[in-house]
Design a protein around this motif. Structure first.
Motif, short mmCIF file in Angstrom:
data_model
loop_
_atom_site.label_atom_id
_atom_site.label_comp_id
_atom_site.label_asym_id
_atom_site.label_seq_id
_atom_site.Cartn_x
_atom_site.Cartn_y
_atom_site.Cartn_z
N ALA A 120 1.73 -60.12 41.53
CA ALA A 120 0.89 -60.22 40.34
C ALA A 120 0.14 -58.90 40.18
N VAL A 121 0.46 -58.17 39.14
CA VAL A 121 -0.15 -56.85 38.95
C VAL A 121 -1.49 -57.00 38.23
N SER A 122 -2.54 -56.74 38.98
CA SER A 122 -3.90 -57.02 38.51
C SER A 122 -4.67 -55.76 38.12
N LYS A 123 -3.98 -54.66 37.98
CA LYS A 123 -4.64 -53.39 37.61
C LYS A 123 -5.48 -53.55 36.34
N ILE A 124 -6.60 -52.85 36.33
CA ILE A 124 -7.56 -52.86 35.21
C ILE A 124 -8.34 -54.18 35.10
N GLU A 175 -1.94 -53.23 42.72
CA GLU A 175 -2.90 -52.34 42.05
C GLU A 175 -2.29 -50.94 42.00
N ASN A 176 -2.73 -50.15 41.01
CA ASN A 176 -2.12 -48.82 40.89
C ASN A 176 -3.10 -47.64 40.96
N ARG A 177 -4.38 -47.94 41.14
CA ARG A 177 -5.33 -46.82 41.28
C ARG A 177 -6.08 -46.97 42.60
N PHE A 195 0.46 -51.56 46.80
CA PHE A 195 0.01 -50.40 46.04
C PHE A 195 1.19 -49.85 45.27
N ILE A 196 1.06 -49.79 43.93
CA ILE A 196 2.22 -49.48 43.10
C ILE A 196 2.04 -48.24 42.24
N GLY A 197 0.95 -47.51 42.45
CA GLY A 197 0.67 -46.37 41.57
C GLY A 197 0.85 -45.03 42.26
N LEU A 241 13.47 -49.62 48.43
CA LEU A 241 13.45 -48.75 47.26
C LEU A 241 12.71 -49.41 46.10
N MET A 242 12.12 -48.57 45.27
CA MET A 242 11.41 -49.06 44.08
C MET A 242 11.80 -48.19 42.90
N THR A 243 11.86 -48.81 41.73
CA THR A 243 12.03 -48.01 40.52
C THR A 243 11.34 -48.67 39.34
N MET A 244 11.12 -47.86 38.32
CA MET A 244 10.65 -48.36 37.02
C MET A 244 11.71 -48.00 36.00
N ALA A 245 12.09 -48.97 35.19
CA ALA A 245 13.05 -48.67 34.12
C ALA A 245 12.35 -47.83 33.06
N GLY A 260 11.62 -54.39 38.21
CA GLY A 260 11.44 -55.42 37.20
C GLY A 260 9.97 -55.71 36.95
N MET A 261 9.61 -55.71 35.66
CA MET A 261 8.25 -56.01 35.23
C MET A 261 8.35 -57.12 34.17
N THR A 262 7.26 -57.41 33.49
CA THR A 262 7.25 -58.54 32.56
C THR A 262 8.44 -58.55 31.58
N ASP A 263 8.73 -57.39 31.00
CA ASP A 263 9.76 -57.37 29.95
C ASP A 263 11.18 -57.26 30.46
N ILE A 267 9.57 -58.41 42.36
CA ILE A 267 9.31 -58.08 40.96
C ILE A 267 7.80 -57.93 40.79
N ARG A 268 7.41 -57.09 39.84
CA ARG A 268 5.99 -56.76 39.66
C ARG A 268 5.56 -57.19 38.26
N ILE A 269 4.81 -58.26 38.17
CA ILE A 269 4.50 -58.87 36.88
C ILE A 269 3.00 -58.79 36.58
N GLY A 270 2.67 -58.10 35.49
CA GLY A 270 1.27 -58.03 35.06
C GLY A 270 1.04 -58.95 33.88
N ARG A 271 1.43 -58.49 32.69
CA ARG A 271 1.16 -59.22 31.45
C ARG A 271 1.75 -60.62 31.44
N GLY A 272 2.87 -60.79 32.09
CA GLY A 272 3.53 -62.10 32.11
C GLY A 272 2.72 -63.16 32.84
N GLU A 328 -1.98 -59.87 27.95
CA GLU A 328 -2.11 -58.45 27.62
C GLU A 328 -3.35 -57.83 28.27
N ARG A 329 -3.18 -56.59 28.73
CA ARG A 329 -4.34 -55.90 29.32
C ARG A 329 -5.17 -55.25 28.22
N ARG A 330 -6.45 -55.47 28.27
CA ARG A 330 -7.34 -54.75 27.36
C ARG A 330 -8.16 -53.78 28.16
C1 LIG Z 1 1.62 -52.06 35.27
C2 LIG Z 1 2.75 -52.04 36.19
C3 LIG Z 1 3.58 -53.17 36.33
C4 LIG Z 1 3.40 -54.45 35.55
O1 LIG Z 1 3.70 -54.26 34.20
P1 LIG Z 1 3.73 -55.49 33.17
O2 LIG Z 1 4.53 -54.96 32.04
O3 LIG Z 1 2.32 -55.80 32.82
O4 LIG Z 1 4.41 -56.62 33.86
C5 LIG Z 1 4.62 -53.10 37.25
N1 LIG Z 1 4.84 -51.99 37.98
C6 LIG Z 1 4.07 -50.89 37.87
C7 LIG Z 1 4.38 -49.71 38.71
C8 LIG Z 1 3.02 -50.88 36.96
O5 LIG Z 1 2.27 -49.77 36.86
#
Ligand SMILES: *Cc1c(COP(=O)(O)O)cnc(C)c1O
Length: 222
Positions: free
Chosen positions: A27-31, A50-52, A71-73, A153-157, A194-197, A210-215, A219-221
Motif C-alpha cells: 500500500a503506497v502511502s506517500k504524501i 514510501e518514496n521520500r 522504500f520505493i523512491g 528486480l523492480m521497474t516502473m512502466a 505494477g501500480m494502480t493502473d 505490486i505497489r498500489i497507491g490510488r487504488g 487520488e492523492r491531493r
Molecule cells: C506512487 C508510486 C506507486 C503507486 O502509484 P499509484 O498509481 O498510486 O498506484 C508505485 N510505485 C512507485 C515507485 C511510486 O512512486
C-alpha cells in the motif's frame, strides 16, 4: 468517502483471480497523512511503501512496529541513514555505487539490508533505473556486496496509455529475471512491478510484488 478496506479487498480478490503464487500488495502511502495509514493498518494491511526518505523517517516512528516498510523512491546517499535497517525492502537501488553505500551503512549497523535492483525497461521515457542492457552485469556485481541481500528486480512502466508498451516493459523485466536465473546460484525472489493502473498486466507478466497507491487510498491531493 474513500473506503480503504473495501478497495484493498477488491485489489486482493483481483490478485487471487489472476495469480496463483503469493503476491505482496504494498500500500503506497506517500504524501498521505498518518491517519490514512492507521486506517489501512486496521484493515489488516501490513506492507506499506514510501518514496521520500525524510517523510519515511518521520512516519515510521508514529506507526506500529509490525509494519513491513518498503522504500520505493529515489534514494540520495546522504539520506541512506534514514532508510537502511528500517525498510524491510528497498526497491529502488539504481546504481552499483548506491548499493555499496547501503552496504557500508548496513555494516556499521551490523545488519544485512534487503534490496531490489531498479531497471529501466523501456526506451520511451527516461526514468530512474539501470539501463536494461547493463542490468545483468550490475546485478551480478551487486550480488557480491557483503551487507546487502539482493532479492530481485523492480521497474516502473512508462507513463502512457499504450498497453502494448506497458506490457513490453514488464515483459522485459521478466525476461531479465529468466536470464539471470540461468546463472548458477541466482534465484530472483521478487519482481516488483505494477501500480494502480497497470497491476493486472504486471501480474500477467509474473509480478509478485505490486505497489498500489490510488487504488487503495484514492487520488492523492497535495
Ligand atoms: C506512487 C508510486 C506507486 C503507486 O502509484 P499509484 O498509481 O498510486 O498506484 C508505485 N510505485 C512507485 C515507485 C511510486 O512512486
Amino acid at each position: 468517502m474513500i473506503n480503504i478496506c473495501e478497495n484493498y479487498e477488491g485489489i486482493k480478490s483481483v490478485v487471487l483471480e489472476r495469480s496463483n503464487s503469493k503476491v505482496i500488495i504494498v500500500a503506497v502511502s506517500k504524501i498521505l497523512p498518518i491517519e490514512f495509514i492507521k486506517k489501512a493498518y486496521d484493515c489488516g494491511i501490513r506492507d506499506f511503501g514510501e518514496n521520500r526518505a525524510q517523510e519515511f523517517r518521520d512516519k515510521i516512528k508514529m506507526l506500529p512496529r509490525d509494519i513491513r516498510w518498503h522504500f520505493i523512491g529515489n534514494l540520495q546517499s546522504n539520506k541512506i541513514k534514514y532508510v537502511v535497517g528500517k525498510a524491510w525492502l528497498i526497491h529502488s537501488v539504481d546504481s552499483l555505487k548506491l548499493a555499496k553505500q547501503i552496504s557500508d551503512f548496513a555494516f556499521k549497523m551490523n545488519l544485512k539490508q534487503k534490496i531490489l535492483l531498479e531497471v529501466k525497461t523501456s526506451y520511451e521515457m527516461s526514468k530512474h533505473g539501470i539501463d536494461l542492457s547493463k542490468a545483468k552485469d550490475i546485478y551480478l556485481e551487486i550480488k557480491n556486496i557483503p551487507n546487502i541481500e539482493l532479492c530481485g528486480l523492480m521497474t516502473m512502466a512508462p507513463f502512457t496509455n499504450d498497453v502494448k508498451i506497458i506490457r513490453e516493459s514488464f515483459h522485459n523485466l521478466k525476461k531479465l529475471k529468466e536470464e539471470l536465473e540461468e546463472v548458477k546460484g541466482i534465484k530472483i525472489e521478487y519482481l516488483s512491478m505494477g501500480m494502480t493502473d497497470d497491476f493486472i498486466i504486471a501480474l500477467e507478466e509474473g509480478a509478485n510484488i505490486i505497489r498500489i497507491g490510488r487504488g487503495i487510498f484514492g487520488e492523492r491531493r497535495k
